[in-house]
Design an enzyme around this catalytic site. Sequence first.
Site, PDB file in Angstrom:
ATOM      1  N   TYR A  60     -53.232  69.025  57.421  1.00  0.00           N
ATOM      2  CA  TYR A  60     -53.578  68.255  58.630  1.00  0.00           C
ATOM      3  C   TYR A  60     -54.766  68.965  59.300  1.00  0.00           C
ATOM      4  CZ  TYR A  60     -52.476  65.838  63.108  1.00  0.00           C
ATOM      5  OH  TYR A  60     -52.492  65.093  64.254  1.00  0.00           O
ATOM      6  N   LYS A  77     -54.571  64.867  55.877  1.00  0.00           N
ATOM      7  CA  LYS A  77     -54.653  63.924  56.981  1.00  0.00           C
ATOM      8  C   LYS A  77     -55.912  64.319  57.722  1.00  0.00           C
ATOM      9  CE  LYS A  77     -52.720  62.499  61.289  1.00  0.00           C
ATOM     10  NZ  LYS A  77     -51.738  62.766  62.323  1.00  0.00           N
TER      11      LYS A  77
HETATM   12  O1  LIG Z   1     -48.674  62.144  64.651  1.00  0.00           O
HETATM   13  C1  LIG Z   1     -49.653  62.208  63.945  1.00  0.00           C
HETATM   14  O2  LIG Z   1     -49.533  62.773  62.868  1.00  0.00           O
HETATM   15  C2  LIG Z   1     -50.934  61.616  64.396  1.00  0.00           C
HETATM   16  N1  LIG Z   1     -51.762  62.347  65.025  1.00  0.00           N
HETATM   17  C3  LIG Z   1     -53.046  61.945  65.503  1.00  0.00           C
HETATM   18  C4  LIG Z   1     -53.231  62.554  66.849  1.00  0.00           C
HETATM   19  O3  LIG Z   1     -52.416  62.283  67.703  1.00  0.00           O
HETATM   20  O4  LIG Z   1     -54.208  63.239  67.093  1.00  0.00           O
HETATM   21  C5  LIG Z   1     -53.215  60.471  65.550  1.00  0.00           C
HETATM   22  C6  LIG Z   1     -52.638  59.777  64.400  1.00  0.00           C
HETATM   23  O5  LIG Z   1     -52.630  58.403  64.629  1.00  0.00           O
HETATM   24  C7  LIG Z   1     -51.240  60.218  64.111  1.00  0.00           C
END
Ligand SMILES: O=C(O)C1=N[C@H](C(=O)O)C[C@H](O)C1
EC number: 4.3.3.7
Length: 299
Positions: free
Chosen positions: A140, A168
Amino acid sequence: MERQHSLSGLWLPLITPFRDGQLDTPSLRRLVAHYAAQPIDGFILGATTGEGMSLDDDEIRALLAITRAVLADAGRPIPIYLGLSGSDTRKLIKTLQHVQDWGADGYLVACPYYTRPSQRGLLEHFSALADSADRPILIYNIPYRTGVNLGNETMLRLAERTNIVGVKDCCADPAQTFDLIRHKPSGFAVLTGEDPHFYSALSSGADGAILASAHVYTSGFAGIGDKLSAGDQPGALADWRRLADIPRLLFSEPSPGAIKHWLWRTGLIDSPEMRLPMVPVSAELARKIEAAMAVADQP
Ligand SMILES: O=C(O)C1=N[C@H](C(=O)O)C[C@H](O)C1
């Protein structure tokens, strides 16, 4: 190189419903049953949207167990990833061991935050996690939350590992995203987590999205991906033009306040409660959300 599995499509980072300070399990069951009937390809639990940082072990175990059971009852055994974060590699390795029997299919692991390690530090951090994880890891990368950007050179080295299955991508730099998509090995998934960039990331070749905004108009967001995959770019763009204001609205105050408010007003959850330091939406945003909910013209 045989990957553990490859990820694509629309993944939902599920909110965690609370009521009177507790995990609200009736709302959770209702929510999961609702999304089980929607065209999503996987769930992320306990990530940013799921307020994972304010959940304790028992709550995370319950989240995983209930989600798994409701999906099984619905006959939709889609994958469930668990959000993890931390800035101490040794502790995170212990966490990976600690959670291994809790039933997640993989882990969404945020870059270490606050300490701002070098690229070499990030490489060694994720390599050590990959060496000790029993399930696939999705990196992430979200520099505006963690304070550090995992660059493409480092990402591509990590992508050589068979149990690092993707990223992600919330790097907020379309050029960095596009370069990664161009150079990544097949089977390494780039899933955008930048809700306002959903259409442009998919049009640039991203494999899918982890999209908090898809708590609402779920089939509309999924349909954009489907249309692009089928070569219907004008149709996808027309749908995106109708949906593009939704992410802006839902992220106009710290997320997931707006999403919880919307779901509460539709009756999917019993309370819009958040855990401090997150707080429910302002009265002004509540009014805007309710006005948006009244608009029927969405895909
Ligand atoms: O929960 C998540 O994983 C997400 N995080 C991002 C954020 O809040 O910065 C946005 C995404 O849509 C989902």
